[in-house]
Design a protein around this motif. Structure first.
Motif, PDB file in Angstrom:
ATOM      1  N   TYR A  55     -53.311 -60.422 -34.811  1.00  0.00           N
ATOM      2  CA  TYR A  55     -52.696 -60.997 -33.614  1.00  0.00           C
ATOM      3  C   TYR A  55     -53.184 -60.293 -32.357  1.00  0.00           C
ATOM      4  N   SER A  56     -53.280 -61.051 -31.284  1.00  0.00           N
ATOM      5  CA  SER A  56     -53.634 -60.449 -30.001  1.00  0.00           C
ATOM      6  C   SER A  56     -52.664 -60.955 -28.931  1.00  0.00           C
ATOM      7  N   ASP A  57     -52.562 -60.220 -27.854  1.00  0.00           N
ATOM      8  CA  ASP A  57     -51.629 -60.555 -26.788  1.00  0.00           C
ATOM      9  C   ASP A  57     -52.305 -60.298 -25.445  1.00  0.00           C
ATOM     10  N   THR A  58     -52.677 -61.388 -24.790  1.00  0.00           N
ATOM     11  CA  THR A  58     -53.425 -61.287 -23.532  1.00  0.00           C
ATOM     12  C   THR A  58     -52.622 -60.555 -22.459  1.00  0.00           C
ATOM     13  N   GLN A  59     -51.313 -60.838 -22.407  1.00  0.00           N
ATOM     14  CA  GLN A  59     -50.507 -60.200 -21.354  1.00  0.00           C
ATOM     15  C   GLN A  59     -50.379 -58.700 -21.576  1.00  0.00           C
ATOM     16  N   ALA A  60     -50.243 -58.313 -22.840  1.00  0.00           N
ATOM     17  CA  ALA A  60     -50.196 -56.880 -23.151  1.00  0.00           C
ATOM     18  C   ALA A  60     -51.541 -56.236 -22.803  1.00  0.00           C
ATOM     19  N   ALA A  61     -52.618 -56.965 -23.093  1.00  0.00           N
ATOM     20  CA  ALA A  61     -53.949 -56.440 -22.774  1.00  0.00           C
ATOM     21  C   ALA A  61     -54.076 -56.214 -21.271  1.00  0.00           C
ATOM     22  N   ARG A  62     -53.526 -57.130 -20.492  1.00  0.00           N
ATOM     23  CA  ARG A  62     -53.603 -57.004 -19.035  1.00  0.00           C
ATOM     24  C   ARG A  62     -52.817 -55.770 -18.541  1.00  0.00           C
ATOM     25  N   ILE A  63     -51.636 -55.580 -19.111  1.00  0.00           N
ATOM     26  CA  ILE A  63     -50.835 -54.403 -18.726  1.00  0.00           C
ATOM     27  C   ILE A  63     -51.611 -53.125 -19.030  1.00  0.00           C
ATOM     28  N   ARG A  64     -52.310 -53.153 -20.174  1.00  0.00           N
ATOM     29  CA  ARG A  64     -53.107 -51.988 -20.560  1.00  0.00           C
ATOM     30  C   ARG A  64     -54.263 -51.773 -19.563  1.00  0.00           C
ATOM     31  N   TYR A  65     -54.952 -52.847 -19.212  1.00  0.00           N
ATOM     32  CA  TYR A  65     -56.051 -52.729 -18.241  1.00  0.00           C
ATOM     33  C   TYR A  65     -55.553 -52.178 -16.905  1.00  0.00           C
ATOM     34  N   GLU A  66     -54.333 -52.555 -16.554  1.00  0.00           N
ATOM     35  CA  GLU A  66     -53.807 -52.119 -15.253  1.00  0.00           C
ATOM     36  C   GLU A  66     -53.323 -50.675 -15.257  1.00  0.00           C
ATOM     37  N   ASN A  67     -53.023 -50.138 -16.423  1.00  0.00           N
ATOM     38  CA  ASN A  67     -52.395 -48.820 -16.475  1.00  0.00           C
ATOM     39  C   ASN A  67     -53.171 -47.720 -17.185  1.00  0.00           C
ATOM     40  N   ALA A  68     -53.930 -48.082 -18.209  1.00  0.00           N
ATOM     41  CA  ALA A  68     -54.650 -47.033 -18.944  1.00  0.00           C
ATOM     42  C   ALA A  68     -55.940 -46.667 -18.203  1.00  0.00           C
ATOM     43  N   ALA A  69     -56.377 -45.418 -18.368  1.00  0.00           N
ATOM     44  CA  ALA A  69     -57.591 -44.953 -17.688  1.00  0.00           C
ATOM     45  C   ALA A  69     -58.835 -45.579 -18.312  1.00  0.00           C
ATOM     46  N   LEU A  70     -59.890 -45.615 -17.526  1.00  0.00           N
ATOM     47  CA  LEU A  70     -61.171 -46.189 -17.967  1.00  0.00           C
ATOM     48  C   LEU A  70     -61.611 -45.613 -19.314  1.00  0.00           C
ATOM     49  N   SER A  71     -61.406 -44.289 -19.469  1.00  0.00           N
ATOM     50  CA  SER A  71     -61.873 -43.628 -20.704  1.00  0.00           C
ATOM     51  C   SER A  71     -61.251 -44.238 -21.966  1.00  0.00           C
ATOM     52  N   GLN A  72     -60.042 -44.803 -21.818  1.00  0.00           N
ATOM     53  CA  GLN A  72     -59.385 -45.416 -22.978  1.00  0.00           C
ATOM     54  C   GLN A  72     -60.109 -46.663 -23.481  1.00  0.00           C
ATOM     55  N   PHE A  73     -60.965 -47.226 -22.608  1.00  0.00           N
ATOM     56  CA  PHE A  73     -61.651 -48.462 -22.982  1.00  0.00           C
ATOM     57  C   PHE A  73     -63.078 -48.201 -23.446  1.00  0.00           C
ATOM     58  N   GLU A  74     -63.474 -46.931 -23.369  1.00  0.00           N
ATOM     59  CA  GLU A  74     -64.870 -46.600 -23.691  1.00  0.00           C
ATOM     60  C   GLU A  74     -65.113 -46.385 -25.181  1.00  0.00           C
ATOM     61  N   THR A  75     -64.033 -46.240 -25.932  1.00  0.00           N
ATOM     62  CA  THR A  75     -64.192 -46.150 -27.389  1.00  0.00           C
ATOM     63  C   THR A  75     -63.144 -47.015 -28.071  1.00  0.00           C
ATOM     64  N   VAL A  76     -63.465 -47.450 -29.270  1.00  0.00           N
ATOM     65  CA  VAL A  76     -62.494 -48.133 -30.120  1.00  0.00           C
ATOM     66  C   VAL A  76     -62.254 -47.201 -31.299  1.00  0.00           C
ATOM     67  N   PRO A  77     -60.999 -46.841 -31.583  1.00  0.00           N
ATOM     68  CA  PRO A  77     -60.748 -45.927 -32.702  1.00  0.00           C
ATOM     69  C   PRO A  77     -61.317 -46.484 -34.009  1.00  0.00           C
ATOM     70  N   ALA A  78     -61.861 -45.579 -34.819  1.00  0.00           N
ATOM     71  CA  ALA A  78     -62.505 -45.999 -36.067  1.00  0.00           C
ATOM     72  C   ALA A  78     -61.551 -46.794 -36.962  1.00  0.00           C
ATOM     73  N   TRP A  79     -60.274 -46.369 -36.992  1.00  0.00           N
ATOM     74  CA  TRP A  79     -59.323 -47.058 -37.877  1.00  0.00           C
ATOM     75  C   TRP A  79     -59.131 -48.517 -37.473  1.00  0.00           C
ATOM     76  N   GLN A  80     -59.270 -48.755 -36.164  1.00  0.00           N
ATOM     77  CA  GLN A  80     -59.056 -50.120 -35.688  1.00  0.00           C
ATOM     78  C   GLN A  80     -60.244 -51.010 -36.071  1.00  0.00           C
ATOM     79  N   ALA A  81     -61.450 -50.449 -35.884  1.00  0.00           N
ATOM     80  CA  ALA A  81     -62.669 -51.200 -36.209  1.00  0.00           C
ATOM     81  C   ALA A  81     -62.779 -51.414 -37.712  1.00  0.00           C
ATOM     82  N   GLU A  82     -62.295 -50.436 -38.468  1.00  0.00           N
ATOM     83  CA  GLU A  82     -62.454 -50.482 -39.916  1.00  0.00           C
ATOM     84  C   GLU A  82     -61.764 -51.709 -40.525  1.00  0.00           C
ATOM     85  N   GLN A  83     -60.707 -52.184 -39.902  1.00  0.00           N
ATOM     86  CA  GLN A  83     -60.043 -53.353 -40.475  1.00  0.00           C
ATOM     87  C   GLN A  83     -61.014 -54.530 -40.599  1.00  0.00           C
TER      88      GLN A  83
END
Ligand code: ZN
Ligand code: ZN
Length: 410
Positions: free
Chosen positions: A58-86
């Motif tokens: 499942y994905s949530d566009t509005q949650a993604a937007r809140i994250r883009y507005e609040n989390a630092a750039l560095s949080q978007f520069e990597t995807v945790p291995a556990w997440q990709a592994e799925q």
């Protein structure tokens, strides 16, 4: 057909024809939370076809937007291995993937472009294994759309949310040929026509195509040696027929990323990362965009072109007749899945390796040497008009009409 019957038919479409779910395979369903009801129907249909298990992402566009507005750039520069592994895990184990999209075309307008870009790059890198298996033809995939209110209202601004969603459902059903039953037969017939035209283009084996129309497009695009035109269904390495996009009206191949010259004018707006880019012009020299201008969204266009080296070159050229059923509805969908099937288009960025003979076995460098572009992007934009002409140029320099007045000559 009643709406509920059409909806059930629509849930069957990606499962049976889209990815052609086979006995004992995993099925990944990427589903926006607002489409959860529909996602569950898709799930039921997948199990009915013998899926071993269905993995809902499942994905949530509005949650993604809140994250883009609040989390630092560095949080978007990597995807945790556990997440990709799925995704990577199921790709290794043998899966098919159904993506349901319900995109608000302006979901991310105003969001820091650097974060969007970092996120796209990181995701592509983290899911490299998944995408490599997909590109190699070992993972059947498809995309279908689901109407959300923001998207429907963008297309039909003058009616209520509920009416807009209903109108968008009608438009989607028409686009994927759901009406009065017989959907399977209609898709088979449509597939045969696409295959016949692709076959003809493959026989000509043109060395270039020339596009011209009255809005200013005057452009020659080189085609690599041994390019392959595809249209309609594809076949996986294990012999299953599947449709990567639903709807699909296009016949497409690989342009030579070093051999494009002239000017291309967009014929429809492009929705890129939640931003609208409209009435834009790209001028190419030796395959590279050397000049660009957009009346709307020039910043977003510049950002797209500056993503990486390959974003200034083309990875796809696709031919779609002006009289396609999507075009005939005369709706701008603000969504590439539909709009790209309304009109001839080009894609900035990554090529499809299989559109040149043996391409899926080549390294990125080898593919590049044959004219195949590489980039984190693959962004389609529309260039087809009612007066578009396309001339094929053979290796001997002979000229063969392919399109006249926006439509196939053959
Ligand atoms: Zn395309
Ligand atoms: Zn494309």
């Amino acid at each position: 057909m009643a709406f509920d019957e059409k909806l059930r038919e629509y849930a069957r479409l990606p499962v049976r024809q889209g990815v052609n779910v086979s006995e004992g395979i995993y099925v990944i369903v990427r589903c926006p939370i607002i489409a959860a009801d529909f996602g569950r129907m898709v799930m039921e249909e997948a199990f009915a076809c013998g899926a071993k298990d269905v993995i809902m992402q499942y994905s949530d566009t509005q949650a993604a937007r809140i994250r883009y507005e609040n989390a630092a750039l560095s949080q978007f520069e990597t995807v945790p291995a556990w997440q990709a592994e799925q995704s990577n895990y199921y790709a290794r184990e043998g899966t098919v993937a159904i993506s349901i999209i319900a995109e608000d075309p302006e979901a991310f307008s105003g969001v820091d472009g650097a974060k969007l870009l970092a996120s796209a790059k990181a995701r592509r890198a983290a899911l490299k294994e998944f995408y490599d298996i997909m590109d190699a033809g070992d993972l059947r995939w498809t995309i279908v759309a689901y109407p959300c209110a923001a998207w429907a209202k963008k297309i039909f601004p003058d009616v209520t949310d509920a009416q807009a969603i209903r109108l968008l459902w009608d438009a989607i059903f028409k686009s994927v040929r759901i009406s009065r039953g017989d959907t399977v037969k209609k898709w088979e017939k449509h597939d045969r026509l696409l295959k016949r035209r692709a076959g003809k283009l493959n026989k000509y084996a043109f060395s270039a195509l020339r596009f011209q129309n009255s809005i200013g497009t005057d452009f020659t695009i080189g085609l690599p040696e041994d390019h392959i035109w595809y249209g309609g269904s594809e076949k996986s390495n294990d012999g299953y027929v599947y449709f990567p996009n639903m709807p699909t009206e296009e016949i497409f191949t690989m342009p030579h990323c070093m051999r494009m010259d002239g000017t291309v004018v967009s014929s429809m707006p492009l929705s890129y990362q939640g931003c609208l880019i409209d009435r834009f012009t790209l001028t190419f020299r030796d395959g590279k965009v050397v000049e660009h201008h957009a009346e709307v969204g020039e910043d977003a266009l510049t950002r797209l072109l500056d993503t990486d080296e390959g974003s200034r070159r083309l990875g796809e050229v696709a031919l779609i007749p002006y009289d396609s059923p999507i075009r005939a509805q005369n709706i701008l969908f603000y969504n590439t899945l539909f709009d790209e099937n309304a009109s001839c288009h080009l894609a900035l960025g990554r090529c499809y390796p299989n559109t040149v003979k043996g391409g899926e076995l080549l390294s990125t460098e080898e593919l590049y040497a044959r004219g195949g572009n590489d980039s984190v992007n693959h962004v389609d934009f529309m260039i087809g008009t009612a007066d578009l002409s396309v001339i094929g140029i053979t290796k001997n320099g002979d000229e063969v009409p392919v399109f006249e007045n926006g439509n196939f000559v053959f």
